[in-house]
Design a protein around this motif. Structure first.
Motif, PDB file in Angstrom:
ATOM      1  N   ALA A 164     -66.097  33.745 -29.421  1.00 18.75           N
ATOM      2  CA  ALA A 164     -67.029  34.869 -29.516  1.00 18.75           C
ATOM      3  C   ALA A 164     -66.338  36.211 -29.619  1.00 18.75           C
ATOM      4  O   ALA A 164     -66.961  37.187 -30.022  1.00 18.75           O
ATOM      5  N   THR A 165     -65.046  36.285 -29.292  1.00 24.07           N
ATOM      6  CA  THR A 165     -64.332  37.553 -29.442  1.00 24.07           C
ATOM      7  C   THR A 165     -63.935  37.785 -30.901  1.00 24.07           C
ATOM      8  O   THR A 165     -63.585  38.897 -31.277  1.00 24.07           O
ATOM      9  N   GLU A 166     -64.002  36.724 -31.701  1.00 24.60           N
ATOM     10  CA  GLU A 166     -63.615  36.830 -33.107  1.00 24.60           C
ATOM     11  C   GLU A 166     -64.798  36.883 -34.061  1.00 24.60           C
ATOM     12  O   GLU A 166     -64.741  37.538 -35.088  1.00 24.60           O
ATOM     13  N   ARG A 167     -65.880  36.155 -33.721  1.00 23.76           N
ATOM     14  CA  ARG A 167     -67.015  36.093 -34.644  1.00 23.76           C
ATOM     15  C   ARG A 167     -68.250  35.539 -33.949  1.00 23.76           C
ATOM     16  O   ARG A 167     -68.161  34.941 -32.881  1.00 23.76           O
ATOM     17  N   LYS A 168     -69.384  35.739 -34.579  1.00 26.01           N
ATOM     18  CA  LYS A 168     -70.636  35.164 -34.109  1.00 26.01           C
ATOM     19  C   LYS A 168     -70.707  33.698 -34.534  1.00 26.01           C
ATOM     20  O   LYS A 168     -70.024  33.276 -35.460  1.00 26.01           O
ATOM     21  N   MET A 169     -71.544  32.936 -33.848  1.00 22.62           N
ATOM     22  CA  MET A 169     -71.717  31.536 -34.221  1.00 22.62           C
ATOM     23  C   MET A 169     -72.386  31.427 -35.584  1.00 22.62           C
ATOM     24  O   MET A 169     -73.253  32.227 -35.925  1.00 22.62           O
ATOM     25  N   THR A 170     -71.988  30.421 -36.319  1.00 23.52           N
ATOM     26  CA  THR A 170     -72.639  30.130 -37.590  1.00 23.52           C
ATOM     27  C   THR A 170     -73.968  29.427 -37.303  1.00 23.52           C
ATOM     28  O   THR A 170     -74.216  28.969 -36.179  1.00 23.52           O
ATOM     29  N   ASP A 171     -74.810  29.305 -38.322  1.00 23.83           N
ATOM     30  CA  ASP A 171     -76.075  28.586 -38.158  1.00 23.83           C
ATOM     31  C   ASP A 171     -75.823  27.133 -37.764  1.00 23.83           C
ATOM     32  O   ASP A 171     -76.546  26.575 -36.934  1.00 23.83           O
ATOM     33  N   ASP A 172     -74.789  26.511 -38.331  1.00 22.24           N
ATOM     34  CA  ASP A 172     -74.462  25.130 -37.976  1.00 22.24           C
ATOM     35  C   ASP A 172     -74.036  25.033 -36.510  1.00 22.24           C
ATOM     36  O   ASP A 172     -74.409  24.083 -35.812  1.00 22.24           O
ATOM     37  N   GLU A 173     -73.270  26.009 -36.036  1.00 22.73           N
ATOM     38  CA  GLU A 173     -72.850  26.004 -34.629  1.00 22.73           C
ATOM     39  C   GLU A 173     -74.046  26.236 -33.707  1.00 22.73           C
ATOM     40  O   GLU A 173     -74.146  25.591 -32.656  1.00 22.73           O
ATOM     41  N   LYS A 174     -74.940  27.112 -34.101  1.00 18.13           N
ATOM     42  CA  LYS A 174     -76.157  27.331 -33.300  1.00 18.13           C
ATOM     43  C   LYS A 174     -76.972  26.047 -33.217  1.00 18.13           C
ATOM     44  O   LYS A 174     -77.512  25.719 -32.163  1.00 18.13           O
ATOM     45  N   GLU A 175     -77.041  25.321 -34.336  1.00 20.13           N
ATOM     46  CA  GLU A 175     -77.772  24.056 -34.348  1.00 20.13           C
ATOM     47  C   GLU A 175     -77.098  23.030 -33.438  1.00 20.13           C
ATOM     48  O   GLU A 175     -77.777  22.290 -32.711  1.00 20.13           O
ATOM     49  N   GLU A 176     -75.778  22.982 -33.450  1.00 19.21           N
ATOM     50  CA  GLU A 176     -75.048  22.062 -32.576  1.00 19.21           C
ATOM     51  C   GLU A 176     -75.275  22.421 -31.101  1.00 19.21           C
ATOM     52  O   GLU A 176     -75.505  21.547 -30.267  1.00 19.21           O
ATOM     53  N   LEU A 177     -75.241  23.712 -30.773  1.00 19.58           N
ATOM     54  CA  LEU A 177     -75.497  24.143 -29.397  1.00 19.58           C
ATOM     55  C   LEU A 177     -76.949  23.863 -29.009  1.00 19.58           C
ATOM     56  O   LEU A 177     -77.222  23.470 -27.875  1.00 19.58           O
ATOM     57  N   THR A 178     -77.862  24.012 -29.956  1.00 24.01           N
ATOM     58  CA  THR A 178     -79.271  23.679 -29.709  1.00 24.01           C
ATOM     59  C   THR A 178     -79.397  22.211 -29.313  1.00 24.01           C
ATOM     60  O   THR A 178     -80.132  21.881 -28.371  1.00 24.01           O
ATOM     61  N   LYS A 179     -78.689  21.333 -30.001  1.00 23.86           N
ATOM     62  CA  LYS A 179     -78.737  19.900 -29.663  1.00 23.86           C
ATOM     63  C   LYS A 179     -78.193  19.646 -28.263  1.00 23.86           C
ATOM     64  O   LYS A 179     -78.742  18.836 -27.508  1.00 23.86           O
ATOM     65  N   ILE A 180     -77.114  20.335 -27.908  1.00 21.11           N
ATOM     66  CA  ILE A 180     -76.531  20.176 -26.563  1.00 21.11           C
ATOM     67  C   ILE A 180     -77.528  20.618 -25.504  1.00 21.11           C
ATOM     68  O   ILE A 180     -77.777  19.911 -24.527  1.00 21.11           O
ATOM     69  N   TYR A 181     -78.119  21.797 -25.692  1.00 25.28           N
ATOM     70  CA  TYR A 181     -79.088  22.319 -24.723  1.00 25.28           C
ATOM     71  C   TYR A 181     -80.363  21.476 -24.687  1.00 25.28           C
ATOM     72  O   TYR A 181     -80.955  21.281 -23.625  1.00 25.28           O
ATOM     73  N   THR A 182     -80.777  20.938 -25.841  1.00 25.35           N
ATOM     74  CA  THR A 182     -81.964  20.082 -25.879  1.00 25.35           C
ATOM     75  C   THR A 182     -81.724  18.820 -25.048  1.00 25.35           C
ATOM     76  O   THR A 182     -82.612  18.384 -24.297  1.00 25.35           O
ATOM     77  N   LYS A 183     -80.534  18.249 -25.149  1.00 24.19           N
ATOM     78  CA  LYS A 183     -80.192  17.081 -24.339  1.00 24.19           C
ATOM     79  C   LYS A 183     -80.246  17.440 -22.852  1.00 24.19           C
ATOM     80  O   LYS A 183     -80.789  16.694 -22.033  1.00 24.19           O
ATOM     81  N   LEU A 184     -79.696  18.600 -22.503  1.00 19.72           N
ATOM     82  CA  LEU A 184     -79.730  19.038 -21.105  1.00 19.72           C
ATOM     83  C   LEU A 184     -81.166  19.192 -20.607  1.00 19.72           C
ATOM     84  O   LEU A 184     -81.504  18.740 -19.512  1.00 19.72           O
ATOM     85  N   MET A 185     -82.006  19.846 -21.416  1.00 18.55           N
ATOM     86  CA  MET A 185     -83.386  20.098 -20.995  1.00 18.55           C
ATOM     87  C   MET A 185     -84.169  18.801 -20.862  1.00 18.55           C
ATOM     88  O   MET A 185     -85.058  18.697 -20.024  1.00 18.55           O
ATOM     89  N   SER A 186     -83.833  17.784 -21.685  1.00 12.93           N
ATOM     90  CA  SER A 186     -84.519  16.504 -21.561  1.00 12.93           C
ATOM     91  C   SER A 186     -84.201  15.850 -20.224  1.00 12.93           C
ATOM     92  O   SER A 186     -85.017  15.114 -19.679  1.00 12.93           O
ATOM     93  N   GLU A 187     -83.026  16.122 -19.700  1.00 16.11           N
ATOM     94  CA  GLU A 187     -82.657  15.577 -18.401  1.00 16.11           C
ATOM     95  C   GLU A 187     -83.295  16.348 -17.258  1.00 16.11           C
ATOM     96  O   GLU A 187     -83.405  15.855 -16.146  1.00 16.11           O
ATOM     97  N   ALA A 188     -83.719  17.584 -17.545  1.00 18.69           N
ATOM     98  CA  ALA A 188     -84.354  18.417 -16.515  1.00 18.69           C
ATOM     99  C   ALA A 188     -85.829  18.092 -16.355  1.00 18.69           C
ATOM    100  O   ALA A 188     -86.441  18.517 -15.383  1.00 18.69           O
TER     101      ALA A 188
END
Length: 189
Positions: A164-188
């Motif tokens: 994040a000190t070099e650049r913003k996340m790409t749309d593909d990276e945001k989608e990958e992080l969305t999948k990670i957080y979605t998995k977490l929320m499903s466990e919640a």
């Protein structure tokens, strides 16, 4: 002509200072985690919210065997600025409340003591990393799903491919992080 210009200028200035239509008047701390967004606690149909809690209250999630999703971060952290909107979107979609644990103030001073770190460390050490000196450290953003006082899953940072000190996340990276957080929320749930 000057009077007309003054009247128009006055109206323009008043309009710019009017509160945004979709904002709810709340305390400052309710917006602290959303510093990059246009509105503060915009009205929506879900019950999802980010609630700021103290570090001591975060410790109580473990000592009092509570359940919930904890988000450790601070407003000027470049990784938090990238991760937080993704987390908020996923939390909203899954109707999950997030407990925001602010770890640094606006001057980047740490908001928890060594004693508090020692208290929480046994519960979250699997989601902490060693710093350059080899000391186990709380890095942010850190999202933890806690069930009955135990971390059942979590995610530190954004993605290995993202600095994040070099650049913003790409749309593909945001989608990958969305999948990670979605998995977490499903466990919640």
């Amino acid at each position: 002509m000057k009077k007309l210009l003054l009247i128009l200028l006055s109206l323009t200035l008043c309009a710019c200072q009017a509160p945004a239509k979709n904002t709810v008047s709340t305390s400052k701390k309710a917006c602290d985690v959303t510093g990059e967004e246009e509105t503060c606690n915009a009205k929506d149909d879900t019950k999802t919210k980010f609630s700021e809690i103290s570090f001591d209250e975060a410790i109580q999630y473990f000592t009092q065997e509570k359940s919930g999703v904890l988000y450790f971060g601070y407003s000027s952290c470049p990784w938090c600025k990238e991760a937080k909107p993704v987390l908020k979107k996923v939390a909203k979609e899954n109707e999950i409340d997030i407990q925001y644990v602010k770890v640094r103030d606006e001057e980047k001073n740490r908001l928890y003591t060594d004693d508090q770190k020692a208290q929480i460390e046994p519960y979250i050490q699997d989601y902490m990393s060693n710093n350059d000196e080899g000391v186990l450290t709380l890095f942010v953003p850190l999202v933890l799903v806690v069930e009955d006082g135990k971390v059942i899953d979590g995610h530190e940072g954004t993605l290995d491919s993202h600095d994040a000190t070099e650049r913003k996340m790409t749309d593909d990276e945001k989608e990958e992080l969305t999948k990670i957080y979605t998995k977490l929320m499903s466990e919640a749930n």
